[in-house]
Design a protein around this motif. Structure first.
Motif, PDB file in Angstrom:
ATOM      1  N   ALA A  14       9.588 -12.092   1.556  1.00 52.69           N
ATOM      2  CA  ALA A  14       9.191 -10.915   2.335  1.00 52.69           C
ATOM      3  C   ALA A  14      10.247  -9.828   2.267  1.00 52.69           C
ATOM      4  N   SER A  15      11.495 -10.192   2.332  1.00 51.90           N
ATOM      5  CA  SER A  15      12.567  -9.177   2.337  1.00 51.90           C
ATOM      6  C   SER A  15      12.627  -8.411   1.021  1.00 51.90           C
ATOM      7  N   PHE A  16      12.265  -9.036  -0.074  1.00 50.28           N
ATOM      8  CA  PHE A  16      12.265  -8.352  -1.365  1.00 50.28           C
ATOM      9  C   PHE A  16      11.112  -7.346  -1.471  1.00 50.28           C
ATOM     10  N   LEU A  17      10.006  -7.648  -0.814  1.00 53.58           N
ATOM     11  CA  LEU A  17       8.840  -6.768  -0.909  1.00 53.58           C
ATOM     12  C   LEU A  17       9.123  -5.382  -0.347  1.00 53.58           C
ATOM     13  N   ASN A  18       9.948  -5.303   0.670  1.00 55.23           N
ATOM     14  CA  ASN A  18      10.333  -3.986   1.204  1.00 55.23           C
ATOM     15  C   ASN A  18      11.014  -3.141   0.136  1.00 55.23           C
ATOM     16  N   ASP A  19      11.897  -3.741  -0.622  1.00 59.11           N
ATOM     17  CA  ASP A  19      12.600  -3.006  -1.680  1.00 59.11           C
ATOM     18  C   ASP A  19      11.633  -2.516  -2.754  1.00 59.11           C
ATOM     19  N   ILE A  20      10.699  -3.371  -3.149  1.00 58.56           N
ATOM     20  CA  ILE A  20       9.710  -2.963  -4.148  1.00 58.56           C
ATOM     21  C   ILE A  20       8.869  -1.819  -3.607  1.00 58.56           C
ATOM     22  N   TYR A  21       8.392  -1.967  -2.374  1.00 61.37           N
ATOM     23  CA  TYR A  21       7.575  -0.916  -1.759  1.00 61.37           C
ATOM     24  C   TYR A  21       8.327   0.409  -1.723  1.00 61.37           C
ATOM     25  N   ASN A  22       9.577   0.367  -1.315  1.00 60.50           N
ATOM     26  CA  ASN A  22      10.376   1.602  -1.252  1.00 60.50           C
ATOM     27  C   ASN A  22      10.532   2.234  -2.628  1.00 60.50           C
ATOM     28  N   ASN A  23      10.737   1.428  -3.646  1.00 58.98           N
ATOM     29  CA  ASN A  23      10.855   1.979  -5.002  1.00 58.98           C
ATOM     30  C   ASN A  23       9.533   2.568  -5.483  1.00 58.98           C
ATOM     31  N   LEU A  24       8.442   1.868  -5.271  1.00 59.14           N
ATOM     32  CA  LEU A  24       7.138   2.390  -5.693  1.00 59.14           C
ATOM     33  C   LEU A  24       6.791   3.672  -4.946  1.00 59.14           C
ATOM     34  N   SER A  25       7.191   3.762  -3.705  1.00 58.34           N
ATOM     35  CA  SER A  25       6.899   4.944  -2.887  1.00 58.34           C
ATOM     36  C   SER A  25       7.600   6.194  -3.387  1.00 58.34           C
ATOM     37  N   GLN A  26       8.667   6.038  -4.134  1.00 60.73           N
ATOM     38  CA  GLN A  26       9.442   7.181  -4.612  1.00 60.73           C
ATOM     39  C   GLN A  26       8.764   7.937  -5.754  1.00 60.73           C
ATOM     40  N   TYR A  27       7.782   7.324  -6.389  1.00 63.95           N
ATOM     41  CA  TYR A  27       7.093   8.009  -7.481  1.00 63.95           C
ATOM     42  C   TYR A  27       6.248   9.151  -6.931  1.00 63.95           C
ATOM     43  N   ASN A  28       6.297  10.295  -7.595  1.00 64.22           N
ATOM     44  CA  ASN A  28       5.501  11.441  -7.173  1.00 64.22           C
ATOM     45  C   ASN A  28       4.023  11.228  -7.419  1.00 64.22           C
ATOM     46  N   ASP A  29       3.693  10.657  -8.558  1.00 64.90           N
ATOM     47  CA  ASP A  29       2.306  10.380  -8.896  1.00 64.90           C
ATOM     48  C   ASP A  29       2.033   8.901  -8.650  1.00 64.90           C
ATOM     49  N   HIS A  30       1.182   8.626  -7.705  1.00 67.59           N
ATOM     50  CA  HIS A  30       0.840   7.237  -7.405  1.00 67.59           C
ATOM     51  C   HIS A  30      -0.383   6.856  -8.230  1.00 67.59           C
ATOM     52  N   ILE A  31      -0.116   6.605  -9.498  1.00 71.53           N
ATOM     53  CA  ILE A  31      -1.201   6.304 -10.444  1.00 71.53           C
ATOM     54  C   ILE A  31      -1.388   4.792 -10.579  1.00 71.53           C
ATOM     55  N   PHE A  32      -1.111   4.080  -9.523  1.00 73.71           N
ATOM     56  CA  PHE A  32      -1.173   2.627  -9.587  1.00 73.71           C
ATOM     57  C   PHE A  32      -1.755   2.059  -8.299  1.00 73.71           C
ATOM     58  N   GLU A  33      -2.217   0.827  -8.420  1.00 71.91           N
ATOM     59  CA  GLU A  33      -2.545   0.014  -7.261  1.00 71.91           C
ATOM     60  C   GLU A  33      -1.592  -1.171  -7.289  1.00 71.91           C
ATOM     61  N   TRP A  34      -1.223  -1.655  -6.118  1.00 70.82           N
ATOM     62  CA  TRP A  34      -0.301  -2.781  -6.013  1.00 70.82           C
ATOM     63  C   TRP A  34      -1.065  -3.969  -5.456  1.00 70.82           C
ATOM     64  N   ILE A  35      -1.149  -5.021  -6.241  1.00 74.44           N
ATOM     65  CA  ILE A  35      -1.854  -6.232  -5.848  1.00 74.44           C
ATOM     66  C   ILE A  35      -0.808  -7.310  -5.563  1.00 74.44           C
ATOM     67  N   ILE A  36      -0.738  -7.726  -4.317  1.00 73.21           N
ATOM     68  CA  ILE A  36       0.233  -8.735  -3.898  1.00 73.21           C
ATOM     69  C   ILE A  36      -0.510 -10.046  -3.702  1.00 73.21           C
ATOM     70  N   ILE A  37      -0.096 -11.072  -4.444  1.00 77.34           N
ATOM     71  CA  ILE A  37      -0.682 -12.402  -4.310  1.00 77.34           C
ATOM     72  C   ILE A  37       0.344 -13.294  -3.620  1.00 77.34           C
TER      73      ILE A  37
END
Length: 92
Positions: A14-37
């Motif tokens: 769980a603690s690592f997911l915050n870091d990934i989310y923060n990095n993905l959030s920094q992109y100006n164009d959100h041309i992706f979907e994030w699928i968490i299994i």
């Protein structure tokens, strides 16, 4: 521009997911979907994901612990976009 599905298999990280989310959030164009299994986590993974703001599409799915390979294959069932990337839960 083409869109991308990002599949993240995770187990008790769980603690690592915050870091990934923060990095993905920094992109100006959100041309992706994030699928968490979630591969049967017993930590706060589900609660952490619920707290993410949906500035880009986030899909969360829980499965009984079956291993990373099963989680990745299961994630492919939820992909709706042509291009897919696997981003492990301890990668940035």
């Amino acid at each position: 521009m083409d869109k991308i599905s990002i599949i993240t298999p995770t187990f008790n990280r769980a603690s690592f997911l915050n870091d990934i989310y923060n990095n993905l959030s920094q992109y100006n164009d959100h041309i992706f979907e994030w699928i968490i299994i979630d591969d049967g986590s017993t930590d706060m993974t589900k609660q952490i994901v619920k707290n993410f703001k949906n500035i880009f599409p986030i899909k969360y799915y829980f499965q009984n612990n079956s291993g990373k390979h099963v989680a990745v294959n299961n994630g492919m069932n939820f992909v709706e976009i042509q291009y897919t990337v696997i981003l492990d839960s301890d990668d940035l």
